[in-house]
Design an enzyme around this catalytic site. Sequence first.
Site, mmCIF file in Angstrom:
data_model
loop_
_atom_site.group_PDB
_atom_site.id
_atom_site.type_symbol
_atom_site.label_atom_id
_atom_site.label_comp_id
_atom_site.label_asym_id
_atom_site.label_seq_id
_atom_site.Cartn_x
_atom_site.Cartn_y
_atom_site.Cartn_z
ATOM 1 N N CYS A 1 -1.184 9.386 2.987
ATOM 2 C CA CYS A 1 -1.156 8.801 1.648
ATOM 3 C C CYS A 1 -2.306 9.337 0.808
ATOM 4 O O CYS A 1 -2.212 9.393 -0.412
ATOM 5 C CB CYS A 1 -1.235 7.285 1.747
ATOM 6 S SG CYS A 1 -2.641 6.702 2.688
ATOM 7 N N GLU B 1 0.877 -1.175 0.000
ATOM 8 C CA GLU B 1 0.000 0.000 0.000
ATOM 9 C C GLU B 1 0.901 1.206 0.000
ATOM 10 O O GLU B 1 1.659 1.415 0.946
ATOM 11 C CB GLU B 1 -0.887 -0.006 1.246
ATOM 12 C CG GLU B 1 -2.128 -0.806 1.066
ATOM 13 C CD GLU B 1 -2.860 -0.477 -0.206
ATOM 14 O OE1 GLU B 1 -3.118 0.715 -0.461
ATOM 15 O OE2 GLU B 1 -3.154 -1.398 -0.981
HETATM 16 P P1 NAD Z 1 8.892 4.291 3.910
HETATM 17 O O1 NAD Z 1 8.644 3.498 2.671
HETATM 18 O O2 NAD Z 1 10.130 5.084 3.979
HETATM 19 O O3 NAD Z 1 8.915 3.326 5.185
HETATM 20 C C1 NAD Z 1 7.838 2.475 5.481
HETATM 21 C C2 NAD Z 1 8.360 1.267 6.237
HETATM 22 O O4 NAD Z 1 9.183 0.492 5.363
HETATM 23 C C3 NAD Z 1 9.245 1.619 7.448
HETATM 24 O O5 NAD Z 1 8.973 0.737 8.499
HETATM 25 C C4 NAD Z 1 10.662 1.385 6.900
HETATM 26 O O6 NAD Z 1 11.599 1.084 7.899
HETATM 27 C C5 NAD Z 1 10.420 0.202 5.986
HETATM 28 N N1 NAD Z 1 11.438 0.027 4.930
HETATM 29 C C6 NAD Z 1 12.239 0.970 4.366
HETATM 30 N N2 NAD Z 1 13.055 0.400 3.453
HETATM 31 C C7 NAD Z 1 12.778 -0.925 3.436
HETATM 32 C C8 NAD Z 1 13.273 -2.046 2.700
HETATM 33 N N3 NAD Z 1 14.231 -1.904 1.781
HETATM 34 N N4 NAD Z 1 12.728 -3.258 2.927
HETATM 35 C C9 NAD Z 1 11.733 -3.421 3.837
HETATM 36 N N5 NAD Z 1 11.243 -2.400 4.577
HETATM 37 C C10 NAD Z 1 11.736 -1.171 4.374
HETATM 38 O O7 NAD Z 1 7.599 5.221 4.139
HETATM 39 P P2 NAD Z 1 7.334 6.333 5.258
HETATM 40 O O8 NAD Z 1 8.158 7.522 4.944
HETATM 41 O O9 NAD Z 1 7.390 5.745 6.618
HETATM 42 O O10 NAD Z 1 5.781 6.667 4.976
HETATM 43 C C11 NAD Z 1 5.394 7.534 3.973
HETATM 44 C C12 NAD Z 1 4.894 6.807 2.738
HETATM 45 O O11 NAD Z 1 3.913 5.850 3.119
HETATM 46 C C13 NAD Z 1 4.200 7.743 1.773
HETATM 47 O O12 NAD Z 1 4.567 7.427 0.450
HETATM 48 C C14 NAD Z 1 2.722 7.458 2.018
HETATM 49 O O13 NAD Z 1 1.901 7.771 0.919
HETATM 50 C C15 NAD Z 1 2.762 5.992 2.296
HETATM 51 N N6 NAD Z 1 1.576 5.533 3.032
HETATM 52 C C16 NAD Z 1 0.655 4.771 2.360
HETATM 53 C C17 NAD Z 1 -0.524 4.372 2.999
HETATM 54 C C18 NAD Z 1 -1.564 3.557 2.259
HETATM 55 O O14 NAD Z 1 -2.403 2.957 2.896
HETATM 56 N N7 NAD Z 1 -1.562 3.545 0.947
HETATM 57 C C19 NAD Z 1 -0.742 4.728 4.333
HETATM 58 C C20 NAD Z 1 0.217 5.493 4.993
HETATM 59 C C21 NAD Z 1 1.379 5.885 4.330
#
Ligand code: NAD
Length: 500
Positions: A287, A253
């Site tokens: 998001c 997501e």
């Molecule tokens: P992010 O992708 O930087 O991090 C999300 C999670 O992924 C964190 O726990 C991080 O440690 C982990 N992560 C990072 N690199 C990884 C890897 N290589 N392998 C596995 N895990 C990894 O996102 P963020 O900055 O925490 O959140 C913002 C983003 O999330 C925005 O793009 C937002 O739109 C999206 N978001 C989407 C939804 C939805 O339901 N569609 C909801 C909330 C946030």
Amino acid sequence: MAVQKLDNFIRGVWRTAPSSEWFESRNPAHPDEVIGLFPQSGAEDIEAAVHAATQAFPAWRALGLVKRAEYLLRVAQLMEEDREALAQIVAREAGKQINEARADVVEAIHTAQYAFAYGHLGQYGRVLADEVPTKRCYEVLEPRGVVVAITPWNFPVALPFWLTGLSLVVGNCVILKPSELTPLCGAKIAGYFERVGAPPGVFQVLHGTGEAVGAPLVAHPHTHVVLFTGSYEVGVQIKQEVAKHADKVCTIETGGKNAVLVMDDANVEMAISASVLSAFKTAGQRCVTAGRLLVDHHLADQFADRFVAAAQRVTVGDPMDEQVFYGSMINRQGVEKGRRFNDVARKEGFQILLDRNNEPPPTPDGYWLRPFVYTGAWRHDSVCLTEEAFSPHVAIVPVRGVEEAVEVYNDTKYGLSGAIITEDYRKARYAEEHMRCGIFYWNLPCIGAGVRLPFGGVKQSGNLIPSAAGLIPVLTHPKAITYNLDTHIVMAQGLKAEIR
Ligand code: NAD
């Protein structure tokens, strides 16, 4: 005052990572305030957690749907008792204004209750008819095993429950990797499972970065489901890794470039409220934030004047202040990204209607961005109009009628959320049918989430809608079972059964 250290929660106990490396969580509104120290987990912790989950799985699965569900009810009750304290942690750690932080906690409670209720419905599958009437056929939904939930910082209590509540109730064991920006929220959740006496290994929390903890959990041969919410870039990496494993499944997501469509017959008051909420709640760090307001050209000038006036009034300040509209950005990178998008709007030649970022920041060292509003004709090649800014950065784009509004809505690589403001049900119906998105609203903001509804997007916004009952096919595999109630064998499709 000594800073609290919180360990990983592995096999039912708080266990310090052998690496002895710790990272800080800080309050983004007051970065001098260290909220806690958390272990940077490594290979040994990951191995220990996956092993514990694998061992816990058979007994947890055998416990049955109804009994497993009761744990979620008890967790929901504990969160209810802790509601205000937990909301304050969300506000301090994620910078979300306290009212938004409370909503985050309520969403988590409702999601845990939903998971409990699902368990009490007792639906393990379906009974189906066979072509041969003397056969009884049914499907049983089997849990897949070890679920890895990787969550972002912006809904630090609600999102872990969206991904883990049903996972547990249907019989999986869960390893949660909370965002390294909001680890205290992750630790609090582990604490609730500890307090309700969830069997060791059933629910675990591993802290650390995505690269050091998330990626190895995704790649681990003994994890079976990956539920990821976060950025598109990481989501794609996860899909690529999961594709290497025959029976591993994942949902991602990700982000959006959402929009509110304002039609010429709109209730303008409602359009302004919906647009301000969509663009600026959580400082645009949702998001589903609207980065675009697609306004019918008949209304565009009037709308722009009123929207800018409303954006002028939006109050930005300490997340604990009940009166402010939104709190801080999550960190310096969030501020820099937002500023970059504001600069791009200038460089791409858009007309800047409002930039409040020269106002004094609410705290000198906190991470703040104020509303930024610009306007211009739709351009598919514009970066600021088509990419996710994740900040209070919004464009007003004039459009001609509902068809063009929908065409512009669809003209990005994302497809998460969208809203239309109109008094004309035909326009609403047209938009509902033609907007390529996962979440659609009529006469509402494009933010918000119903815990009983699917939540997710299409195109680069994600796959498989990991929420509510939509998660079940991801969390379980259906086993097809057929009993013969006759004394001889009759095959379907006319296949002869005699041996000769
Ligand atoms: P992010 O992708 O930087 O991090 C999300 C999670 O992924 C964190 O726990 C991080 O440690 C982990 N992560 C990072 N690199 C990884 C890897 N290589 N392998 C596995 N895990 C990894 O996102 P963020 O900055 O925490 O959140 C913002 C983003 O999330 C925005 O793009 C937002 O739109 C999206 N978001 C989407 C939804 C939805 O339901 N569609 C909801 C909330 C946030």
